[in-house]
Design a protein around this motif. Structure first.
Motif, PDB file in Angstrom:
ATOM      1  N   ILE A  71      52.641 -29.922  16.661  1.00 28.83           N
ATOM      2  CA  ILE A  71      53.654 -30.314  15.674  1.00 28.83           C
ATOM      3  C   ILE A  71      54.258 -31.664  16.045  1.00 28.83           C
ATOM      4  N   ASN A  72      54.961 -32.254  15.105  1.00 26.52           N
ATOM      5  CA  ASN A  72      55.513 -33.594  15.280  1.00 26.52           C
ATOM      6  C   ASN A  72      56.940 -33.603  15.815  1.00 26.52           C
ATOM      7  N   HIS A  73      57.283 -32.663  16.641  1.00 29.57           N
ATOM      8  CA  HIS A  73      58.626 -32.595  17.219  1.00 29.57           C
ATOM      9  C   HIS A  73      58.504 -32.493  18.734  1.00 29.57           C
ATOM     10  N   THR A  74      59.527 -32.943  19.437  1.00 30.30           N
ATOM     11  CA  THR A  74      59.480 -32.949  20.893  1.00 30.30           C
ATOM     12  C   THR A  74      59.671 -31.544  21.467  1.00 30.30           C
ATOM     13  N   PRO A  75      59.222 -31.345  22.702  1.00 32.20           N
ATOM     14  CA  PRO A  75      59.490 -30.062  23.354  1.00 32.20           C
ATOM     15  C   PRO A  75      60.985 -29.742  23.398  1.00 32.20           C
TER      16      PRO A  75
ATOM     17  N   TRP B  61      57.526 -18.561  24.375  1.00 30.13           N
ATOM     18  CA  TRP B  61      57.313 -19.842  23.708  1.00 30.13           C
ATOM     19  C   TRP B  61      57.131 -20.861  24.824  1.00 30.13           C
ATOM     20  N   VAL B  62      56.049 -21.636  24.759  1.00 25.78           N
ATOM     21  CA  VAL B  62      55.845 -22.738  25.690  1.00 25.78           C
ATOM     22  C   VAL B  62      55.679 -23.992  24.845  1.00 25.78           C
ATOM     23  N   PHE B  63      56.363 -25.058  25.243  1.00 24.91           N
ATOM     24  CA  PHE B  63      56.347 -26.319  24.501  1.00 24.91           C
ATOM     25  C   PHE B  63      55.704 -27.379  25.386  1.00 24.91           C
TER      26      PHE B  63
ATOM     27  N   CYS C  94      54.559 -32.099  20.244  1.00 19.44           N
ATOM     28  CA  CYS C  94      54.281 -31.062  21.235  1.00 19.44           C
ATOM     29  C   CYS C  94      53.359 -30.001  20.651  1.00 19.44           C
ATOM     30  N   THR C  95      52.743 -29.282  21.558  1.00 19.17           N
ATOM     31  CA  THR C  95      51.969 -28.117  21.178  1.00 19.17           C
ATOM     32  C   THR C  95      52.822 -26.900  21.496  1.00 19.17           C
ATOM     33  N   ILE C  96      52.975 -26.045  20.510  1.00 24.33           N
ATOM     34  CA  ILE C  96      53.681 -24.780  20.702  1.00 24.33           C
ATOM     35  C   ILE C  96      52.646 -23.736  21.103  1.00 24.33           C
TER      36      ILE C  96
ATOM     37  N   MET D 143      50.263  -1.751  20.250  1.00 19.85           N
ATOM     38  CA  MET D 143      50.452  -2.725  19.187  1.00 19.85           C
ATOM     39  C   MET D 143      49.547  -3.916  19.471  1.00 19.85           C
ATOM     40  N   PRO D 144      48.987  -4.494  18.449  1.00 17.93           N
ATOM     41  CA  PRO D 144      48.200  -5.700  18.695  1.00 17.93           C
ATOM     42  C   PRO D 144      49.093  -6.830  19.193  1.00 17.93           C
ATOM     43  N   THR D 145      48.485  -7.750  19.893  1.00 20.58           N
ATOM     44  CA  THR D 145      49.215  -8.934  20.347  1.00 20.58           C
ATOM     45  C   THR D 145      48.895 -10.092  19.405  1.00 20.58           C
ATOM     46  N   HIS D 146      49.738 -11.091  19.453  1.00 26.99           N
ATOM     47  CA  HIS D 146      49.503 -12.289  18.646  1.00 26.99           C
ATOM     48  C   HIS D 146      49.724 -13.501  19.531  1.00 26.99           C
ATOM     49  N   THR D 147      48.738 -14.390  19.539  1.00 24.19           N
ATOM     50  CA  THR D 147      48.819 -15.649  20.254  1.00 24.19           C
ATOM     51  C   THR D 147      48.522 -16.755  19.260  1.00 24.19           C
ATOM     52  N   GLU D 148      49.304 -17.808  19.338  1.00 18.98           N
ATOM     53  CA  GLU D 148      49.134 -18.903  18.393  1.00 18.98           C
ATOM     54  C   GLU D 148      49.515 -20.206  19.070  1.00 18.98           C
ATOM     55  N   GLN D 149      48.718 -21.235  18.821  1.00 19.10           N
ATOM     56  CA  GLN D 149      49.048 -22.577  19.297  1.00 19.10           C
ATOM     57  C   GLN D 149      49.031 -23.514  18.098  1.00 19.10           C
TER      58      GLN D 149
END
Length: 144
Positions: free
Chosen positions: A10-14, A90-92, A99-101, A1-7
């Motif tokens: 956003i305007n919310h805290t970790p 998920w890393v915050f 934070c960056t997701i 299966m393909p993988t998906h990575t996304e960063q």
């Protein structure tokens, strides 16, 4: 299966995003295709959860092990159901604007039919799911 990575920034805290993602029992309220969530075990560092997911003619129940590393990381692995494997995190990361997701997912179905069907829509579906989490955060953490 393909993988998906996304960063995404956003305007919310970790901490807010951690709490939102860790609230697996609330997924049916906002997550596309999630028709049920059942917590089998829960403590401050671990959840065992089943998600009932339906898409078109397919409905499956996925069991997962959710490891909680408050406030900056959640790791999900496969526990039981129709998959060969699941790797998800998920890393915050704190940022002055919120934070960056950092989101990653990779999984494979046991069934070749399910694998083929999901392969056609995989990236679009995962992007829609990540967007659903961000919209939910906007809805519940919006500042007046």
């Amino acid at each position: 299966m393909p993988t998906h990575t996304e960063q995404r920034l956003i305007n919310h805290t970790p901490e807010q995003m951690f709490d939102l993602v860790a609230a697996v029992d609330l997924y049916p309220e906002f997550l596309p295709w999630c028709n049920g969530a059942y917590i089998r075990y829960k403590d401050s560092e671990l959840l065992l959860a089943d998600l009932k997911v339906g898409f078109g003619p397919f409905t499956e129940v996925f069991g997962s092990r959710v490891e909680l590393y408050r406030p900056d990381k959640i790791e999900v692995t496969y526990d039981r159901g129709p998959l060969k494997y699941l790797s998800n995190h998920w890393v915050f990361l704190p940022d002055e604007k919120g934070c960056t997701i950092d989101f990653f997912v990779d999984f494979e179905f046991k069934s070749k039919l399910m694998q083929k069907a999901m392969g056609l829509i995989f990236h679009e579906a995962v992007q829609k799911m990540v967007s659903a989490f961000i919209k939910r955060a906007d809805d519940i953490y919006a500042t007046a």
